[in-house]
Design a protein around this motif. Structure first.
Motif, PDB file in Angstrom:
ATOM      1  N   ALA A 109       0.883  -1.166   0.000  1.00 36.63           N
ATOM      2  CA  ALA A 109       0.000   0.000   0.000  1.00 36.63           C
ATOM      3  C   ALA A 109       0.918   1.213   0.000  1.00 36.63           C
ATOM      4  O   ALA A 109       1.468   1.591   1.036  1.00 36.63           O
ATOM      5  CB  ALA A 109      -0.908   0.003   1.220  1.00 36.63           C
ATOM      6  N   VAL A 110       1.119   1.804  -1.178  1.00 34.85           N
ATOM      7  CA  VAL A 110       2.157   2.820  -1.373  1.00 34.85           C
ATOM      8  C   VAL A 110       1.510   4.193  -1.509  1.00 34.85           C
ATOM      9  O   VAL A 110       0.489   4.342  -2.192  1.00 34.85           O
ATOM     10  CB  VAL A 110       2.997   2.503  -2.630  1.00 34.85           C
ATOM     11  N   GLY A 111       2.125   5.199  -0.906  1.00 31.70           N
ATOM     12  CA  GLY A 111       1.652   6.568  -1.072  1.00 31.70           C
ATOM     13  C   GLY A 111       0.212   6.717  -0.640  1.00 31.70           C
ATOM     14  O   GLY A 111      -0.144   6.447   0.514  1.00 31.70           O
ATOM     15  N   ILE A 112      -0.639   7.129  -1.569  1.00 34.88           N
ATOM     16  CA  ILE A 112      -2.046   7.319  -1.242  1.00 34.88           C
ATOM     17  C   ILE A 112      -2.706   6.002  -0.854  1.00 34.88           C
ATOM     18  O   ILE A 112      -3.745   5.994  -0.177  1.00 34.88           O
ATOM     19  CB  ILE A 112      -2.776   7.993  -2.423  1.00 34.88           C
ATOM     20  N   GLY A 113      -2.098   4.874  -1.232  1.00 31.39           N
ATOM     21  CA  GLY A 113      -2.591   3.585  -0.779  1.00 31.39           C
ATOM     22  C   GLY A 113      -2.519   3.441   0.733  1.00 31.39           C
ATOM     23  O   GLY A 113      -3.304   2.700   1.333  1.00 31.39           O
ATOM     24  N   THR A 114      -1.588   4.151   1.361  1.00 34.64           N
ATOM     25  CA  THR A 114      -1.518   4.202   2.825  1.00 34.64           C
ATOM     26  C   THR A 114      -2.265   5.404   3.383  1.00 34.64           C
ATOM     27  O   THR A 114      -3.022   5.278   4.344  1.00 34.64           O
ATOM     28  CB  THR A 114      -0.050   4.238   3.302  1.00 34.64           C
ATOM     29  N   THR A 115      -2.080   6.584   2.784  1.00 33.02           N
ATOM     30  CA  THR A 115      -2.652   7.782   3.398  1.00 33.02           C
ATOM     31  C   THR A 115      -4.179   7.785   3.368  1.00 33.02           C
ATOM     32  O   THR A 115      -4.806   8.381   4.253  1.00 33.02           O
ATOM     33  CB  THR A 115      -2.113   9.065   2.734  1.00 33.02           C
ATOM     34  N   ALA A 145      -3.678  15.045   4.008  1.00 32.46           N
ATOM     35  CA  ALA A 145      -3.570  15.509   5.401  1.00 32.46           C
ATOM     36  C   ALA A 145      -2.751  14.559   6.260  1.00 32.46           C
ATOM     37  O   ALA A 145      -2.844  14.573   7.484  1.00 32.46           O
ATOM     38  CB  ALA A 145      -4.949  15.754   6.033  1.00 32.46           C
ATOM     39  N   SER A 146      -1.901  13.750   5.623  1.00 31.82           N
ATOM     40  CA  SER A 146      -1.094  12.800   6.386  1.00 31.82           C
ATOM     41  C   SER A 146      -0.050  13.498   7.246  1.00 31.82           C
ATOM     42  O   SER A 146       0.358  12.952   8.283  1.00 31.82           O
ATOM     43  CB  SER A 146      -0.419  11.795   5.452  1.00 31.82           C
ATOM     44  N   SER A 147       0.382  14.707   6.862  1.00 27.71           N
ATOM     45  CA  SER A 147       1.346  15.428   7.698  1.00 27.71           C
ATOM     46  C   SER A 147       0.707  15.863   9.015  1.00 27.71           C
ATOM     47  O   SER A 147       1.418  16.113  10.001  1.00 27.71           O
ATOM     48  CB  SER A 147       1.895  16.646   6.951  1.00 27.71           C
ATOM     49  N   LEU A 148      -0.607  15.937   9.064  1.00 28.02           N
ATOM     50  CA  LEU A 148      -1.343  16.224  10.302  1.00 28.02           C
ATOM     51  C   LEU A 148      -1.747  14.943  11.021  1.00 28.02           C
ATOM     52  O   LEU A 148      -1.530  14.793  12.228  1.00 28.02           O
ATOM     53  CB  LEU A 148      -2.597  17.043   9.975  1.00 28.02           C
ATOM     54  N   LEU A 224      -9.069  19.649   6.208  1.00 30.51           N
ATOM     55  CA  LEU A 224      -9.242  20.296   4.896  1.00 30.51           C
ATOM     56  C   LEU A 224      -8.203  21.394   4.677  1.00 30.51           C
ATOM     57  O   LEU A 224      -7.674  21.540   3.573  1.00 30.51           O
ATOM     58  CB  LEU A 224     -10.653  20.867   4.786  1.00 30.51           C
ATOM     59  N   GLU A 225      -7.894  22.142   5.725  1.00 35.94           N
ATOM     60  CA  GLU A 225      -6.869  23.183   5.613  1.00 35.94           C
ATOM     61  C   GLU A 225      -5.507  22.566   5.318  1.00 35.94           C
ATOM     62  O   GLU A 225      -4.746  23.064   4.473  1.00 35.94           O
ATOM     63  CB  GLU A 225      -6.815  23.988   6.909  1.00 35.94           C
ATOM     64  N   CYS A 226      -5.215  21.469   5.987  1.00 35.12           N
ATOM     65  CA  CYS A 226      -3.942  20.780   5.768  1.00 35.12           C
ATOM     66  C   CYS A 226      -3.865  20.217   4.358  1.00 35.12           C
ATOM     67  O   CYS A 226      -2.827  20.326   3.692  1.00 35.12           O
ATOM     68  CB  CYS A 226      -3.774  19.667   6.795  1.00 35.12           C
ATOM     69  N   MET A 227      -4.968  19.632   3.880  1.00 35.15           N
ATOM     70  CA  MET A 227      -4.992  19.109   2.512  1.00 35.15           C
ATOM     71  C   MET A 227      -4.693  20.208   1.499  1.00 35.15           C
ATOM     72  O   MET A 227      -3.945  20.003   0.540  1.00 35.15           O
ATOM     73  CB  MET A 227      -6.363  18.493   2.209  1.00 35.15           C
TER      74      MET A 227
END
Length: 261
Positions: A109-115, A145-148, A224-227
């Motif tokens: 599950a890579v990239g968006i597959g995980t997030t 928003a994975s950084s959040l 949503l702000e983070c995205m």
């Protein structure tokens, strides 16, 4: 028109007994996601949101692969140029989905597959699952928003290890940090997710939706702000020299050299 009729064969959508199952069906390309697939995913979620017959949504892939993330060739030919790009439409639909979301994850599950899993309510993994977010390795930054959400779930240092190094971590590690609910044999994973989804579908939808809203209300605006901020940074980095070197190296099947960037 049914939900399924609007989706390409790379994305299969099926609704039965209150459960809408969205299947990544591009196994020959490791379920890598194209812009057309993102459009289909966004449409499927929006339709499921409005469909009274849908009470729960399940994401699933193949027993050998969940998703390899973005299709690099399609991504380079059709980069997300604005907030209306299909990938961002999908992410907003995912973050705003009010009904329960369940995922069954086997293989990479890579990239968006995980997030995307950070927005699911229940996640079940095959013991062959491997999660990775190699954005930095491609000269990019996190999305969805994975950084959040990732530091909130894993703690800062584990999130930093996952996002700054971009190295895979396996199902048992994902279970330990709370990214997944249960690890099962890959051949049982989809069935376990479906069984849990059926349990949810039998419960009062109003209570499910309100409980999910209450759990998420404190971070909905921040997500949503983070995205939006991640999307702006992602677009800027995508046009930068590090991303050009990373993608050139990928297409040429060589190791990237970031010493000059």
């Amino acid at each position: 028109m049914s939900i399924a009729a609007t989706a390409p064969q790379d994305i299969l959508v099926h609704t039965e007994a209150g459960v809408t199952t969205i299947t990544f069906n591009r196994v020959e390309k490791k379920n890598s996601l194209t812009q057309a697939m993102y459009t289909a995913l966004a449409q499927a979620l929006l339709a499921a949101q409005d469909d009274a017959a849908t009470r729960v949504v399940v994401f699933q892939g193949d027993v050998t692969i969940f998703s390899a993330g973005n299709d690099i060739g399609d991504f380079l030919n059709n980069p997300p140029a604005s907030e209306d790009a299909p990938v961002f439409q999908f992410l907003r639909a995912l973050a705003g989905f009010s009904k329960p979301l369940v995922a069954a994850v086997c293989g990479p599950a890579v990239g968006i597959g995980t997030t995307l899993l950070l927005h699911c309510d229940l996640v079940y993994a095959g013991d062959n699952a491997a999660f990775s977010m190699p954005f930095v390795n491609l000269g990019l930054c996190p999305e969805a928003a994975s950084s959040l959400l990732l530091p909130q779930m894993l703690g800062y240092h584990r999130a930093a290890e996952a996002l700054l190094l971009g190295e895979p971590f396996l199902a048992e590690a994902a279970l330990e940090v709370g990214l997944v609910n249960r690890v099962v044999p890959p051949t049982e994973c989809n069935a376990v997710a479906q069984a849990q989804a059926k349990k949810l579908a039998a419960k009062p939808l109003s209570s499910l939706v309100e409980t999910k809203r209450l759990m998420k209300k404190g971070q909905a605006g921040a997500v949503l702000e983070c995205m939006a901020e991640e999307g702006a940074s992602f677009g800027r980095l995508l046009r930068g020299p590090a991303a050009r070197e990373a993608f050139s190296a990928f297409m040429q099947k060589r190791h990237p050299d970031f010493s000059q960037v």
